[in-house]
Design an enzyme around this catalytic site. Structure first.
Site, short mmCIF file in Angstrom:
data_model
loop_
_atom_site.label_atom_id
_atom_site.label_comp_id
_atom_site.label_asym_id
_atom_site.label_seq_id
_atom_site.Cartn_x
_atom_site.Cartn_y
_atom_site.Cartn_z
N GLU A 95 -30.45 -75.19 67.17
CA GLU A 95 -30.49 -76.50 66.51
C GLU A 95 -31.93 -76.73 66.06
OE1 GLU A 95 -28.16 -78.22 65.52
OE2 GLU A 95 -26.41 -77.92 66.82
N CYS A 128 -23.18 -77.37 64.93
CA CYS A 128 -23.52 -75.99 65.26
C CYS A 128 -23.42 -75.19 63.98
CB CYS A 128 -22.57 -75.43 66.33
SG CYS A 128 -22.89 -73.70 66.73
#
Length: 229
Positions: free
Chosen positions: A103, A2
């Site tokens: 992402e 992340c």
């Protein structure tokens, strides 16, 4: 992993209210929060007492030598908490309030950013740990990292890791004064597939200079952008 996330002001206010805290008056909605940023997090430095603090994203563990700081850890693998980060698991757990995260999918010619967020539109917490690093000349720096786990089916086609996402109720459990290791492992599991939505977004988010709502502009959904779900 992340490496970028979103936090809208109204979502921060909703989560801090749950812990009886006030939001940061100076905080405004952020749409592209990147490592090294000062981020709001909720933690308990004293038993039974939660606080909202601004901490730098990028963990420098306390054991790091003052004259040679290591590369900050943006993420910490949840599987290592019982080995390398036992102290953090015991007393330095935290929540990073969030609205969603990004992402990037490798399509060969380019990387396509995806925005992931709860299907119900509610805020959530990124499970994290924090520490205080003592630098040269007595300086102190508080830093944090986001915990990651194995991906669920929604995210697996984009990346082999995903952040630990906690519902508001799970946030309270994560910040309990004493958390049994078995209970911690239960919370660190990937979130349910049905709870997560995935939206392809435009290239704006790929630059940290962009931090406005344009980062969430959906991208055209050609077949090659499908996650096959």
């Amino acid at each position: 992993m992340c490496g970028r996330y979103v936090l809208k002001r109204e979502d921060l206010e909703a989560l801090v209210k749950q812990f009886g805290l006030r939001s940061l008056e100076e905080f405004h909605s952020r749409y592209n929060i990147a490592p090294t940023s000062l981020v709001p997090l909720i933690r308990k430095r004293e038993p039974g007492r939660a606080e909202l603090a601004g901490v730098r994203w990028g963990l420098i563990p306390a054991w790091t030598k003052p004259d040679a700081p290591a590369k900050p850890l943006v993420n910490v693998r949840a599987e290592t908490l019982l080995t390398r980060f036992r102290g953090a698991l015991r007393s330095r757990r935290c929540i990073l309030p969030a609205s969603g995260f990004y992402e990037w999918q490798d399509l060969g010619s380019h990387k396509q950013p995806w925005y992931f967020a709860p299907a119900d539109g509610q805020p959530f917490g990124l499970a994290g740990v924090w520490d205080t690093w003592h630098g040269p000349a007595g300086t102190e720096l508080e830093t944090c990292a986001v915990l990651t786990t194995t991906p669920n089916q929604v995210l697996a086609r984009v990346h082999d890791r995903m952040p630990v996402m906690l519902t508001p109720d799970q946030c309270s459990r994560w910040l309990e004064d004493e958390l049994d290791p078995a209970a911690a492992q239960e919370l660190l599991a990937p979130t349910a597939d049905a709870w997560l939505t995935a939206t392809p977004v435009g290239p704006a988010v790929s630059s940290v200079r962009n931090d406005g709502p344009e980062c969430l502009t959906p991208a055209p959904p050609p077949d090659q952008l499908s996650l096959g779900l």
